[in-house]
Design an enzyme around this catalytic site. Structure first.
Site, PDB file in Angstrom:
ATOM      1  N   THR A 138       4.765   2.376   6.096  1.00  0.00           N
ATOM      2  CA  THR A 138       3.229   2.038   6.127  1.00  0.00           C
ATOM      3  C   THR A 138       2.731   3.171   7.142  1.00  0.00           C
ATOM      4  OG1 THR A 138       1.277   0.453   7.096  1.00  0.00           O
ATOM      5  CG2 THR A 138       3.735   0.178   8.136  1.00  0.00           C
ATOM      6  N   ASP A 184       0.056   2.453   8.638  1.00  0.00           N
ATOM      7  CA  ASP A 184      -0.378   1.318  10.011  1.00  0.00           C
ATOM      8  C   ASP A 184       0.551   1.462  11.331  1.00  0.00           C
ATOM      9  OD1 ASP A 184      -2.134   0.716   8.060  1.00  0.00           O
ATOM     10  OD2 ASP A 184      -1.618  -1.417   7.656  1.00  0.00           O
ATOM     11  N   ARG A 213      -5.326  -2.028   9.598  1.00  0.00           N
ATOM     12  CA  ARG A 213      -5.156  -3.547   9.623  1.00  0.00           C
ATOM     13  C   ARG A 213      -5.265  -4.116  10.919  1.00  0.00           C
ATOM     14  NH1 ARG A 213      -3.968  -5.870   4.728  1.00  0.00           N
ATOM     15  NH2 ARG A 213      -2.446  -4.924   3.440  1.00  0.00           N
ATOM     16  N   ASP A 242       2.722  -0.585  12.248  1.00  0.00           N
ATOM     17  CA  ASP A 242       2.840  -1.616  12.857  1.00  0.00           C
ATOM     18  C   ASP A 242       4.057  -2.642  12.579  1.00  0.00           C
ATOM     19  OD1 ASP A 242       2.407  -2.423  10.290  1.00  0.00           O
ATOM     20  OD2 ASP A 242       0.808  -3.642  10.377  1.00  0.00           O
ATOM     21  N   ASP A 296       5.508  -4.957   5.707  1.00  0.00           N
ATOM     22  CA  ASP A 296       5.980  -6.451   6.349  1.00  0.00           C
ATOM     23  C   ASP A 296       6.235  -7.329   5.012  1.00  0.00           C
ATOM     24  OD1 ASP A 296       6.674  -7.937   8.640  1.00  0.00           O
ATOM     25  OD2 ASP A 296       4.796  -8.820   8.628  1.00  0.00           O
ATOM     26  N   ARG A 315       1.019  -5.293  -5.049  1.00  0.00           N
ATOM     27  CA  ARG A 315       1.269  -6.355  -3.976  1.00  0.00           C
ATOM     28  C   ARG A 315       1.602  -7.568  -4.766  1.00  0.00           C
ATOM     29  NH1 ARG A 315      -0.710  -3.948   0.696  1.00  0.00           N
ATOM     30  NH2 ARG A 315      -2.375  -2.568   0.702  1.00  0.00           N
ATOM     31  N   GLY A 371       0.867  -1.187   0.193  1.00  0.00           N
ATOM     32  CA  GLY A 371      -0.124   0.136   0.197  1.00  0.00           C
ATOM     33  C   GLY A 371       0.828   1.118  -0.077  1.00  0.00           C
TER      34      GLY A 371
HETATM   35  O1  F6P Z   1      -1.233  -1.509   5.083  1.00  0.00           O
HETATM   36  C1  F6P Z   1      -1.732  -0.371   4.617  1.00  0.00           C
HETATM   37  C2  F6P Z   1      -3.371  -0.378   4.309  1.00  0.00           C
HETATM   38  O2  F6P Z   1      -3.662   1.013   4.118  1.00  0.00           O
HETATM   39  C3  F6P Z   1      -4.071  -0.918   5.638  1.00  0.00           C
HETATM   40  O3  F6P Z   1      -4.280   0.042   6.698  1.00  0.00           O
HETATM   41  C4  F6P Z   1      -5.568  -1.348   4.740  1.00  0.00           C
HETATM   42  O4  F6P Z   1      -6.043  -2.484   5.405  1.00  0.00           O
HETATM   43  C5  F6P Z   1      -4.871  -1.876   3.411  1.00  0.00           C
HETATM   44  O5  F6P Z   1      -3.623  -1.280   3.368  1.00  0.00           O
HETATM   45  C6  F6P Z   1      -5.770  -1.470   2.424  1.00  0.00           C
HETATM   46  O6  F6P Z   1      -5.139  -2.180   1.044  1.00  0.00           O
HETATM   47  P1  F6P Z   1      -5.624  -1.815  -0.383  1.00  0.00           P
HETATM   48  O7  F6P Z   1      -5.096  -0.557  -0.762  1.00  0.00           O
HETATM   49  O8  F6P Z   1      -4.936  -2.944  -1.156  1.00  0.00           O
HETATM   50  O9  F6P Z   1      -7.361  -1.564  -0.307  1.00  0.00           O
END
Ligand code: F6P
Length: 342
Positions: free
Chosen positions: A125, A127, A171, A129, A102, A71, A10
């Site tokens: 990130t 997040d 997440r 995390d 990660d 991804r 992301g």
């Molecule tokens: O890991 C970053 C993040 O924004 C999370 O907070 C969220 O759950 C996820 O990516 C969303 O992913 P995508 O952009 O694939 O919808």
């Protein structure tokens, strides 16, 4: 020296600051940088864009990543790792800097362990995390976006005497929810790290209403867990097996309305939380991480990830940096708790 830079997973505000920092250090040491497009996909295909100080000096204020992201997991399809290594040699690269979370860093670590691949990692990130680093860039921008959104939601919520449930990303870690709830004086927050106590939340909203507060704000982390009767399962998974989260805010709003009788709405902030220009803090943190990642490349100190420790940027083994999720610590949760008493 010729290096490849990629951004995976992301996107996140501050990525371009990191790219600029790496390119500057490589250039200062007589090297050349190529941007591999769309994460590991570019490392497999060899699609790239040349990077130099002239085309990266003014990208610091831009959100997202000028290299694109994906991804893509080179460990998913048999033969892809060999293809990636062949592409690396065909492009005559000396090293790759992988900027990611990660999943991206997990691939980097495996490549280093299995193939002594010359790689450096940089954590990113919204997040926040990732273990081994005190904070990730992108997080500060993200919580400011959520805080700003709640400031705006507060006025309409108060006008209509409602409760507003704000669903945040993050997440399985509650950093974004907790920090934005604290900075917005939310009435209640639900995070993945704590048991969800719906009775306590609803009683608190009701008693605050009875005592004269005309509206309520509840922040819910997308990873918070409701009991099975309320859960909407989203089974979509990405290449790394991550389940797509989202939707809990709506369920929580329904529960609040049913149990308290107060009109309740929900807002899912979604990808807004990753968009737009990075904050000054994230520009500086990203730039510093980029500079240090560039220095590790120049020193050929591979298999490392740059990390923030206190106010210093340090190098840690990639293998130590992945696998363990950094969840909210108990101290901040206890501080948050102080505001959720009747
Ligand atoms: O890991 C970053 C993040 O924004 C999370 O907070 C969220 O759950 C996820 O990516 C969303 O992913 P995508 O952009 O694939 O919808």
């Amino acid at each position: 020296m010729k290096i490849g830079i990629l951004t995976g997973g992301g996107d996140c505000p501050g990525l371009n600051a990191v790219i600029r920092g790496i390119v500057r250090i490589v250039h200062n040491n007589g090297g050349q940088s190529l941007g591999l497009l769309e994460g590991w996909r570019g490392a497999l295909s060899g699609d790239f864009t040349p990077l130099h100080p002239e085309n990266t000096d003014d990208i610091i204020f831009k959100g997202g990543t000028i290299l694109g992201s994906s991804r893509t997991n080179p460990y998913k399809e048999p033969g892809d790792v060999e293809k990636l290594i062949a592409t690396f040699h065909r492009m005559d690269l000396d090293a790759i800097v992988a900027i990611g979370g990660d999943d991206t860093l997990g691939v980097a670590s495996k490549l280093f362990n299995d193939h002594q691949f010359p790689i450096i990692g940089c954590p990113k990130t919204i997040d926040n995390d990732l273990s081994s680093t005190d904070q990730t860039f992108g997080f500060d921008t993200s919580i400011n976006i959520v805080m700003d959104a709640i400031d705006k939601l507060r006025t309409t919520t108060e006008s209509h005497r409602r409760v507003m449930v704000v669903e945040t990303m993050g997440r399985h870690a509650g950093w974004i929810a907790c920090y934005s709830a604290l900075s917005s004086a939310a009435d209640f927050v639900l995070v993945p790290e704590a048991d969800v106590d719906l009775d306590r939340m609803c009683n608190l909203l009701k008693s605050r209403r009875e005592r004269g507060k005309q509206y309520g704000i509840v922040v819910v982390s997308e990873g918070a867990k409701l009991s099975d009767e309320y859960v909407t399962l989203h089974l979509e998974k990405d290449d790394f097996g991550n389940v797509q989260l989202g939707g809990i805010g709506e369920s929580v709003a329904k529960i609040i309305e049913e149990r308290t009788g107060i009109e309740t709405r929900s807002v899912t902030l979604g990808h807004l939380q990753r968009g737009g220009a990075p904050s000054a803090y994230d520009r500086i943190l990203g730039t510093r991480l980029g500079i240090h990642a560039g220095r590790l490349v120049v020193e050929k100190n591979f298999g490392k990830m740059v990390a923030l420790r206190g106010t210093d940027i340090v190098a840690v083994p990639l293998a130590d940096a992945i696998g363990e999720m950094k969840t909210l610590d108990s101290a901040i949760m206890q501080e948050m708790e102080e505001f959720y008493h009747d």
